[in-house]
Design an enzyme around this catalytic site. Sequence first.
Site, short mmCIF file in Angstrom:
data_model
loop_
_atom_site.label_atom_id
_atom_site.label_comp_id
_atom_site.label_asym_id
_atom_site.label_seq_id
_atom_site.Cartn_x
_atom_site.Cartn_y
_atom_site.Cartn_z
N HIS A 223 13.95 26.43 -67.83
CA HIS A 223 14.31 27.69 -68.50
C HIS A 223 15.71 28.20 -68.18
O HIS A 223 16.16 29.17 -68.75
CB HIS A 223 13.28 28.80 -68.22
CG HIS A 223 13.39 29.37 -66.82
ND1 HIS A 223 12.76 28.81 -65.74
CD2 HIS A 223 14.06 30.44 -66.34
CE1 HIS A 223 13.02 29.52 -64.66
NE2 HIS A 223 13.83 30.52 -64.99
C1 UD1 Z 1 14.66 35.50 -66.64
C2 UD1 Z 1 15.60 35.72 -65.46
C3 UD1 Z 1 15.55 34.49 -64.57
C4 UD1 Z 1 14.13 34.16 -64.15
C5 UD1 Z 1 13.24 34.05 -65.39
C6 UD1 Z 1 11.80 33.88 -64.97
C7 UD1 Z 1 17.62 37.07 -65.92
C8 UD1 Z 1 19.08 37.02 -66.13
N1 UD1 Z 1 16.98 35.88 -65.90
O1 UD1 Z 1 15.15 34.40 -67.37
O2 UD1 Z 1 16.29 34.76 -63.38
O3 UD1 Z 1 14.13 32.92 -63.48
O4 UD1 Z 1 13.35 35.26 -66.16
O5 UD1 Z 1 11.03 33.31 -65.99
O6 UD1 Z 1 17.07 38.12 -65.75
N2 UD1 Z 1 11.35 35.39 -74.40
C9 UD1 Z 1 10.26 35.53 -75.23
N3 UD1 Z 1 9.17 36.18 -74.74
C10 UD1 Z 1 9.10 36.70 -73.48
C11 UD1 Z 1 10.24 36.55 -72.66
C12 UD1 Z 1 11.35 35.90 -73.13
O7 UD1 Z 1 10.26 35.08 -76.37
O8 UD1 Z 1 8.07 37.27 -73.11
C13 UD1 Z 1 12.52 34.63 -74.92
C14 UD1 Z 1 13.50 35.48 -75.70
O9 UD1 Z 1 14.01 34.71 -76.74
C15 UD1 Z 1 14.60 35.75 -74.68
C16 UD1 Z 1 14.59 34.48 -73.85
O10 UD1 Z 1 13.23 34.09 -73.79
O11 UD1 Z 1 15.85 35.98 -75.26
C17 UD1 Z 1 15.13 34.62 -72.45
O12 UD1 Z 1 14.46 35.68 -71.75
P1 UD1 Z 1 15.22 36.44 -70.56
O13 UD1 Z 1 14.29 37.37 -69.90
O14 UD1 Z 1 16.52 36.99 -71.05
O15 UD1 Z 1 15.62 35.27 -69.58
P2 UD1 Z 1 14.72 34.18 -68.88
O16 UD1 Z 1 15.24 32.83 -69.24
O17 UD1 Z 1 13.29 34.45 -69.10
N1 UDP Z 2 4.39 29.88 -63.31
C1 UDP Z 2 3.22 30.25 -63.98
N2 UDP Z 2 2.96 29.69 -65.20
C2 UDP Z 2 3.80 28.80 -65.79
C3 UDP Z 2 5.00 28.43 -65.11
C4 UDP Z 2 5.27 29.00 -63.88
O1 UDP Z 2 2.43 31.05 -63.46
O2 UDP Z 2 3.49 28.32 -66.90
C5 UDP Z 2 4.69 30.50 -62.01
C6 UDP Z 2 5.04 29.52 -60.89
O3 UDP Z 2 3.87 29.10 -60.20
C7 UDP Z 2 5.95 30.35 -60.02
C8 UDP Z 2 6.64 31.29 -60.98
O4 UDP Z 2 5.87 31.27 -62.17
O5 UDP Z 2 5.19 31.13 -59.10
C9 UDP Z 2 8.05 30.82 -61.27
O6 UDP Z 2 8.58 31.58 -62.30
P1 UDP Z 2 9.79 31.11 -63.19
O7 UDP Z 2 9.93 29.64 -63.10
O8 UDP Z 2 9.58 31.72 -64.52
O9 UDP Z 2 11.01 31.88 -62.55
P2 UDP Z 2 11.95 31.62 -61.28
O10 UDP Z 2 11.10 31.39 -60.08
O11 UDP Z 2 12.85 30.48 -61.61
O12 UDP Z 2 12.75 32.88 -61.19
#
Ligand code: UD1
Ligand code: UDP
Length: 385
Positions: A223
């Site tokens: 991601h």
């Molecule tokens: C965010 C965090 C990242 C974290 C991750 C955990 C920032 C800058 N990044 O990244 O540090 O590791 O969350 O998962 O805050 N979207 C959906 N539905 C949702 C959520 C997101 O469709 O419920 C899609 C949208 O198109 C959105 C994109 O995902 O634009 C990215 O979501 P965003 O929260 O901006 O960043 P993450 O990649 O999720």
């Molecule tokens: N995780 C989850 N379901 C999924 C993928 C990840 O519950 O389908 C959990 C995983 O076990 C971990 C956390 O989400 O505890 C990690 O989150 P993510 O990778 O979104 O973010 P990051 O840790 O990189 O910020």
Amino acid sequence: MRVLTIVGARPQFIKASALSKAFTSLGIEELLLDSGQHYDDAMSDAFFRELGLPRPAVSLAVGSGSHGQMTAKILEGCESFLIKERPDIVVVYGDTNTTLAGALAAAKLSIPVAHVESGLRSFNSTMPEEINRRLTDHCSTLLFCPTRTAINQLNREGVSSNIKYNKLPSLQDITDRPEFCMSGTFYVGDIMIDSLHWIQKNNRKNPPTLSLPDGEYGLLTLHRAANTDSDKCLKYIISQIKDVSQALKIVFPVHPRTKSALKRIGVLDELANDRNFKLMDPLSYGDFVFLQSNAKVVITDSGGVQKEAAILGVPCITIRDETEWPETIDAGLNKLVGSFPKDLRDTVTNIDIAKNTQLDCFGDGRAADRIALIIDRWWNDNRDR
Ligand code: UD1
Ligand code: UDP
């Protein structure tokens, strides 16, 4: 004392669930603010149900957007709520836009901020998370570090003054040593371990309902912006993973960001129909941990997943150029292969990870108890100042 916990993204729900339980056992009142950065049921509400988090007192429902838009909307929403509710302390987690906006709103209103997962660095300032975590550390009052590396980093940046801890403090240390809470920077261990232990215990009662491929599989999550925003990079990573899938089936719970990106580069349907892949929607925590525990290898760019794999003793290959968790590399449990990994299939097939390594650098699964006790103690020492 009244604590306001600010969350909004998947890993924050998981971390906050551990501290919520510790607050409850100390009788500390906690309100929750959900920014709505993550909003799909499988990325948000599902975790509230599964992990027993309190219902949010307020949901800002900011949704997605550019970094500036999201951060600004969360900042504004948090500020209004903070002015109305005036909590005694605000708790934020990790390094998302929600973390920075929540911390900044509170700091500007002179409300103390506690940062959980403080002191982590990738030293890559093109990562939005690196900016968020640095700024949050620098405006927080209480800094809760998961590792000794994190403490040392805060010392180097002058955020803390030469704090040295060789071992985790016992709960007795926190209660009995009057000077303990004065420093503001604390080595408490990693709160995700607390959540991991909780789900492992509770998963037994709720066995996962996943249908898995026969035989061995590799578990993939992706991601990071660096990997998913660039067509060139994502196409390259997918071509390498397809090569791996010839040797090892790939289970891939797809983050919504990555789903859009796979559609954009025109490979989503192809992967969904490929017999060597099993694509899934994002999973519950219990199901994901179950999948991780049984995987032959984990391939990821997630921060939390690298650590969990190390703790679960499953080899991890990280598709990034750097990591905030160097301990996993030093222990021989994680391999950094960069965003353009060469010969990934060979790396996966020949992965030689130090099995049975005792990894104690992330603590003992009692970080939440320490954090709750320190916050309580700190509040009682400072309430009249
Ligand atoms: C965010 C965090 C990242 C974290 C991750 C955990 C920032 C800058 N990044 O990244 O540090 O590791 O969350 O998962 O805050 N979207 C959906 N539905 C949702 C959520 C997101 O469709 O419920 C899609 C949208 O198109 C959105 C994109 O995902 O634009 C990215 O979501 P965003 O929260 O901006 O960043 P993450 O990649 O999720
Ligand atoms: N995780 C989850 N379901 C999924 C993928 C990840 O519950 O389908 C959990 C995983 O076990 C971990 C956390 O989400 O505890 C990690 O989150 P993510 O990778 O979104 O973010 P990051 O840790 O990189 O910020």
